[in-house]
Enzyme design. Structure first.
Site, PDB file in Angstrom:
ATOM      1  N   GLN A 106       0.854  -1.194   0.000  1.00 15.89           N
ATOM      2  CA  GLN A 106       0.000   0.000   0.000  1.00 15.89           C
ATOM      3  C   GLN A 106       0.891   1.246   0.000  1.00 15.89           C
ATOM      4  OE1 GLN A 106      -3.559  -0.537   2.876  1.00 15.89           O
ATOM      5  NE2 GLN A 106      -1.926  -1.818   3.673  1.00 15.89           N
ATOM      6  N   ASP A 109       6.267   4.758  -1.202  1.00 18.61           N
ATOM      7  CA  ASP A 109       7.722   4.957  -1.284  1.00 18.61           C
ATOM      8  C   ASP A 109       8.290   3.836  -2.146  1.00 18.61           C
ATOM      9  OD1 ASP A 109       7.601   3.635   1.996  1.00 18.61           O
ATOM     10  OD2 ASP A 109       8.493   2.553   0.306  1.00 18.61           O
ATOM     11  N   HIS A 123      -1.429   1.658  -4.232  1.00 16.24           N
ATOM     12  CA  HIS A 123      -1.813   3.066  -4.070  1.00 16.24           C
ATOM     13  C   HIS A 123      -0.942   4.025  -4.851  1.00 16.24           C
ATOM     14  CE1 HIS A 123      -3.699   1.736  -0.044  1.00 16.24           C
ATOM     15  NE2 HIS A 123      -4.415   1.396  -1.092  1.00 16.24           N
ATOM     16  N   CYS A 131      -1.472  13.254 -15.530  1.00 13.70           N
ATOM     17  CA  CYS A 131      -2.485  14.295 -15.740  1.00 13.70           C
ATOM     18  C   CYS A 131      -3.739  13.938 -14.936  1.00 13.70           C
ATOM     19  CB  CYS A 131      -2.860  14.378 -17.227  1.00 13.70           C
ATOM     20  SG  CYS A 131      -4.256  15.475 -17.504  1.00 13.70           S
ATOM     21  N   CYS A 134      -6.599  13.331 -18.209  1.00 11.73           N
ATOM     22  CA  CYS A 134      -6.481  12.191 -19.160  1.00 11.73           C
ATOM     23  C   CYS A 134      -5.551  11.097 -18.640  1.00 11.73           C
ATOM     24  CB  CYS A 134      -5.985  12.712 -20.514  1.00 11.73           C
ATOM     25  SG  CYS A 134      -4.267  13.255 -20.474  1.00 11.73           S
ATOM     26  N   THR A 202       0.519  -2.869   8.585  1.00  9.55           N
ATOM     27  CA  THR A 202      -0.672  -2.123   8.142  1.00  9.55           C
ATOM     28  C   THR A 202      -1.737  -2.187   9.226  1.00  9.55           C
ATOM     29  OG1 THR A 202      -2.415  -1.911   6.476  1.00  9.55           O
ATOM     30  CG2 THR A 202      -1.551  -4.124   6.836  1.00  9.55           C
TER      31      THR A 202
END
Ligand code: NAD
Ligand code: APR
Length: 258
Positions: A106, A109, A123, A131, A134, A202
Site C-alpha cells: 500500500q 515509497d 496506491h 495528468c 487524461c 498495516t
C-alpha cells in the site's frame, strides 16, 4: 515469540504460494512516519484524508502539491531497513525452491524496489506524476525512483498536461478513487490462491487492501500478522507482535536454517 517465529518459518518453508501485503509500518524503521501513528512534523494538523482526495486537489492544487513535495523531500533520503532487505533476500531464495512469493504494498515509497524486491503498488508511486484529467504520465522517472535532478517542484507553478490541459498531479491513489486495475488484480489473484498470507505493518483499516486477508482466509490460507500494535484484522492465525525490522530478519534466518 521465538517459538511463533519457528512455527511460522516451518509453515512458510513448506508452502508453494505465499502472499505478502505491506503497509506504512514496514517503512517506519526507515524513518518515514506512518499515517495513523502519532504524527510528528510540519503537517500534523492536516490529515491524509483532507489532502489525499480529488476534491482537495480541485479546491487547492497548490496545497496538495505542497504536501506531496514535503513527502517527497521526507522520503528522498530514506533507505530500506532490515525488514525490506530480508523480504528482498527471501524473494530471491524462494525462486530457487520453486516457491512463489507475491509482494503487494500500500506504500508509495520505493524502498521495496531499492532493496531489490519485485512489488505491486496498490496506491501508486510517490515519484510518479500524471495528468488529473487524461491520466497521461508526466515527466515520470521511468523506474519511478527518487532522483531529484528531474524532480520538478510543482508547488509554485501548476503544470498543465500538454495533451488535454488538465493539471498534473501525483500518481497516487487518493481516498475515494479506484485502485490501479492491474495491481488490484495481481493482489486479488495472489490472496485467492496463496497458502500463507502475511500482513506486515498495516493498520488494516483501509479497503479494499484490508479485505485481502479475508479473501486469503476464505481460500483456506493461514494468516500471519506482523505488527507491534493490535489491528481489527479478525482472521489472523498468528500475530507476531514486534517490529518488522526485528521479525523479518529472524524469520528469514529461521527459514534458511530448516
Ligand atoms: P474507498 O473505501 O473509497 O475504496 C477505494 C476504492 O477501492 C473504491 O473507490 C473502489 O474503486 C475500490 N474498491 C473498493 N472495494 C473494492 C473491491 N472489493 N475490489 C476492487 N476495488 C475495490 O477507499 P479510500 O479509503 O477512500 O481510499 C482509496 C484508496 O486510496 C485506498 O486504497 C487508500 O489507501 C488510498 N489512499 C492513498 C493515500 C496515499 O497517500 N498513498 C492516501 C489516501 C488514500
Ligand atoms: N513494524 C511493523 N508495524 C509497524 C511498525 C513497525 N516498525 N511501526 C508501526 N507499525 C504499524 C502500526 O501499528 C500500524 O498498525 O504499522 C501500521 C501503520 O498503519 P497506517 O499508518 O494506517 O498505515 P497503512 O496501514 O499503510 O495505511 C493504509 O491508508 O492513508 C491510506 O493509502 C494510505 O496506504 C495507506 C493506507
Amino acid at each position: 515469540l521465538i517459538a511463533e517465529v519457528q512455527d511460522a518459518a516451518k509453515l512458510l518453508a513448506s508452502s508453494q504460494r505465499i502472499c505478502v501485503l505491506t503497509g506504512a509500518g514496514i517503512s517506519a524503521e526507515s524513518g518515514i512516519p506512518t499515517f495513523r501513528d502519532k504524527q510528528t512534523g510540519l503537517w500534523e494538523n492536516y490529515h491524509a484524508e483532507d489532502l489525499a482526495t480529488p476534491t482537495a486537489f480541485a479546491r487547492d492544487p497548490k496545497l496538495v502539491w505542497s504536501w506531496y513535495q514535503w513527502r517527497r523531500e521526507l522520503v528522498a533520503d530514506k533507505t530500506p531497513n532490515p525488514a525490506h532487505v530480508a523480504l528482498a533476500q527471501w524473494q530471491q531464495h524462494i525462486k530457487a525452491n520453486h516457491q512463489q512469493l507475491t509482494l503487494i504494498t500500500q506504500n508509495v515509497d520505493d524502498l521495496h524496489e531499492q532493496a531489490g524486491s519485485t512489488v505491486s503498488h496498490l496506491h501508486g508511486n510517490l515519484w510518479r506524476n500524471r495528468c488529473s484529467q487524461c491520466k497521461a504520465p508526466y515527466q515520470s522517472n521511468p523506474e519511478g525512483s527518487s532522483n531529484s535532478e528531474n524532480d520538478t517542484d510543482f508547488t509554485d507553478t501548476l503544470i498543465t498536461c500538454q495533451h488535454c490541459g488538465g493539471y498534473i498531479r501525483p500518481d497516487i491513489v487518493w481516498f475515494g478513487e479506484a485502485l490501479p486495475v492491474q495491481a488490484w488484480q495481481t493482489a486479488e489473484d495472489a490472496a485467492a490462491s496463496c497458502e500463507v498470507f502475511i500482513s506486515i505493518g498495516t493498520s488494516s483499516l483501509v479497503y479494499p487492501a484490508a479485505g485481502l486477508a479475508q479473501l486469503a482466509k476464505h481460500n483456506g490460507a493461514k494468516i500471519i500478522e506482523i505488527n507491534p500494535n493490535p489491528t481489527p484484522n479478525t482472521v489472523v492465525d498468528t500475530t507476531l507482535a514486534e517490529k518488522a525490522g526485528v521479525i523479518m530478519p529472524a524469520l528469514i534466518q529461521a527459514i534458511n536454517k530448516l
